[in-house]
Write an enzyme that holds these catalytic residues in place. Structure first.
Site, PDB file in Angstrom:
ATOM      1  N   SER A 105      37.498 -14.289 -31.338  1.00 37.46           N
ATOM      2  CA  SER A 105      36.692 -13.401 -32.169  1.00 37.46           C
ATOM      3  C   SER A 105      35.252 -13.302 -31.671  1.00 37.46           C
ATOM      4  CB  SER A 105      36.756 -13.882 -33.626  1.00 37.46           C
ATOM      5  OG  SER A 105      36.172 -12.971 -34.502  1.00 37.46           O
ATOM      6  N   ASP A 120      32.940  -6.919 -33.119  1.00 34.67           N
ATOM      7  CA  ASP A 120      32.865  -8.237 -32.508  1.00 34.67           C
ATOM      8  C   ASP A 120      33.934  -8.315 -31.419  1.00 34.67           C
ATOM      9  OD1 ASP A 120      34.949  -8.179 -34.324  1.00 34.67           O
ATOM     10  OD2 ASP A 120      34.807 -10.296 -34.832  1.00 34.67           O
ATOM     11  N   ASP A 137      36.983  -9.379 -31.052  1.00 29.11           N
ATOM     12  CA  ASP A 137      38.362  -8.933 -31.276  1.00 29.11           C
ATOM     13  C   ASP A 137      38.438  -7.724 -32.194  1.00 29.11           C
ATOM     14  OD1 ASP A 137      37.734 -10.214 -33.677  1.00 29.11           O
ATOM     15  OD2 ASP A 137      39.737 -11.086 -33.907  1.00 29.11           O
ATOM     16  N   ASP A 163      37.763  -7.045 -35.331  1.00 27.63           N
ATOM     17  CA  ASP A 163      38.171  -7.027 -36.733  1.00 27.63           C
ATOM     18  C   ASP A 163      36.971  -6.896 -37.665  1.00 27.63           C
ATOM     19  OD1 ASP A 163      37.156  -9.588 -36.457  1.00 27.63           O
ATOM     20  OD2 ASP A 163      38.887 -10.610 -37.335  1.00 27.63           O
TER      21      ASP A 163
END
Length: 452
Positions: A108, A245, A247, A249
């Site tokens: 992440s 960010d 990843d 999400d």
């Protein structure tokens, strides 16, 4: 120590998170999620157990995803390798092709040396704690070791990105024509798919942070570093900036004047718009205890109820599922729109935010004015006995005094860390000075009363 944290398994790649661990974890996942009534029914129908695997572009994701896929295939699971894609794309694809489960290799917003493994069950939903515990237990048990035709195959998921883009575009209530957006992709998983999707939706797109080299993910860019996005919005005269960010999400925004619009403000905009369209289930928004007091006031003024949860998007999602609610999220930019996603989706959130700008023909600053942000100060008090934070009489008295002095114009929250000898002191007030004064006073009391 358990290997699962609050959001999957995470750690330094080739430190605690090794290829051996990834392989073993994948084999155990096949044992737990590849069994059960639905899997047995699939086998009875002559179908094979399937899983979707994707990753963000950090360099360690190459060997970790290979280890995950090897572990799954050696356990008889057919793997669809989706390559580099956002976490929410992985969740969507699991449901879209009716896979039995899926794995996302990503850390992440963490720096490049870290990595992580997130596991999703059928339907693209996060695992409950009890299933994570079963997987951990299975890591020490016997593995599935089919031979011959029983061994799993690994196939490239050729149209994975196209499926996700079509899904995102199909969710939009309005096109984005006439809006100039700067996208900051954090040199992460959204670097390819996000610019393509926003352009297909009609926006004029300027891109930064979209040149991943495996080592630069989240490095001075993305939702945790908004300065460059604000500078780019001003330099290009854009209407809005959107930051993901690593990843993707998460979604945070910057208005045309370079001011940050956080997750609370984004949720406020979307909640009011959804209520007007009749798509906000039970006129309710789900948010965590860290959401700003201004969000609560804005929602009350618009006839929207706020349900509060502990910090963490998994707790938001649990409450949304329990109550059948359609919108929830966190101040950090994890926003969940359950009509279209089973997890936070930074692309989905950004698209719908811009769709409201286009539909209402208003600037982001105008839309964000639905909510007045109360100044918030958060202090971490280290080296204290966190177990007594909510029971110590002196601390309780100090909190009660601040609450009484602030009245309706402020809020106090003490949160003991779940893993460290640390207590977080958060104060909101009508002025930054008042918030700072109360927070520092409470921090001093916590430090004195709970010293180890």
């Amino acid at each position: 120590m358990p290997i699962f944290g609050t959001d999957g398994v995470r750690g330094l790649a080739n430190g605690p998170l090794t290829a051996d661990l990834a392989l073993s974890l994948a084999q155990a996942t096949a044992v737990v999620l590849g069994q059960g009534r639905s899997a047995d029914a699939r086998r009875a129908a002559g179908k094979r157990i399937t899983a979707v695997v994707a990753r963000d572009p950090r360099v360690s994701g190459e060997f970790l995803s290979a280890a995950v896929e090897a572990g799954l295939a050696s356990s008889g699971v057919d793997v669809y390798d989706a390559g580099v894609l956002p976490t929410p794309a992985t969740a969507f694809l699991i449901a879209d092709i009716d896979a039995d489960f899926g794995v996302m290799v990503s850390a992440s917003h963490n720096p490049a040396p870290d990595n992580g493994i997130k596991i999703f069950a059928r339907g693209g939903v996060k695992l409950p704690d009890v299933v994570e515990e079963r997987i951990e237990h299975a890591m020490a048990g016997p593995k599935l070791q089919p031979t011959g035709a029983g061994v799993g195959r690994i196939r490239r998921f050729a149209d994975a990105e196209d499926r996700y883009v079509v899904h995102l575009l199909g969710s939009l209530p309005h096109r984005l024509d006439g809006i100039h957006v700067v996208l900051d992709c954090a040199h992460g998983a959204a670097s390819g798919v996000s610019p393509e999707t926003f352009r297909d939706a009609g926006a004029q797109v300027t891109v930064i942070g979209a040149d991943p080299d495996g080592l630069n993910i989240n490095d001075g860019v993305g939702s945790t570093h908004l300065d460059k996005l604000a500078e780019a919005v001003l330099a290009h005269g854009a209407d809005v900036g959107i930051a993901h960010d690593g990843d993707a999400d998460r979604c945070l925004a910057v208005d045309a004047d370079g001011r940050v619009v956080d997750g609370d403000q984004i949720m406020a905009i979307l909640a009011v718009a959804m209520k007007e369209r009749g798509t906000l289930a039970d006129d309710t928004l789900v948010a965590t205890v860290m959401s700003n007091l201004g969000l609560h006031r804005a929602m009350a003024e618009n006839g929207i109820r706020v349900e509060q949860t502990s910090v963490g998007d998994r707790y938001v999602l649990e409450r949304m599922n329990e109550g059948g609610f359609s919108l929830g999220g966190e101040q950090s930019g994890h926003v969940i729109m359950s009509e279209f996603a089973t997890t936070g989706d930074g692309l989905l959130t950004g698209l719908h935010l811009l769709a409201e700008m286009a539909r209402q023909k208003k600037s982001l600053a105008e839309l964000a004015s639905v909510m007045t942000v109360f100044p918030q100060v958060l202090l971490n008090v280290k080296g204290v006995d966190r177990s007594r934070a909510n029971s110590d009489e002196g601390v309780s008295d100090a909190v009660a005094r601040s609450v009484a002095e602030l009245g309706d114009s402020g809020r106090v929250l003490l949160r003991p860390s779940g893993t460290e000898p640390l207590v977080r002191v958060m104060v909101e007030a009508a002025s930054a000075e008042a918030a700072r004064a109360h927070a520092e006073r409470l921090a001093d009391v916590v430090r004195e009363r709970l010293a180890l």
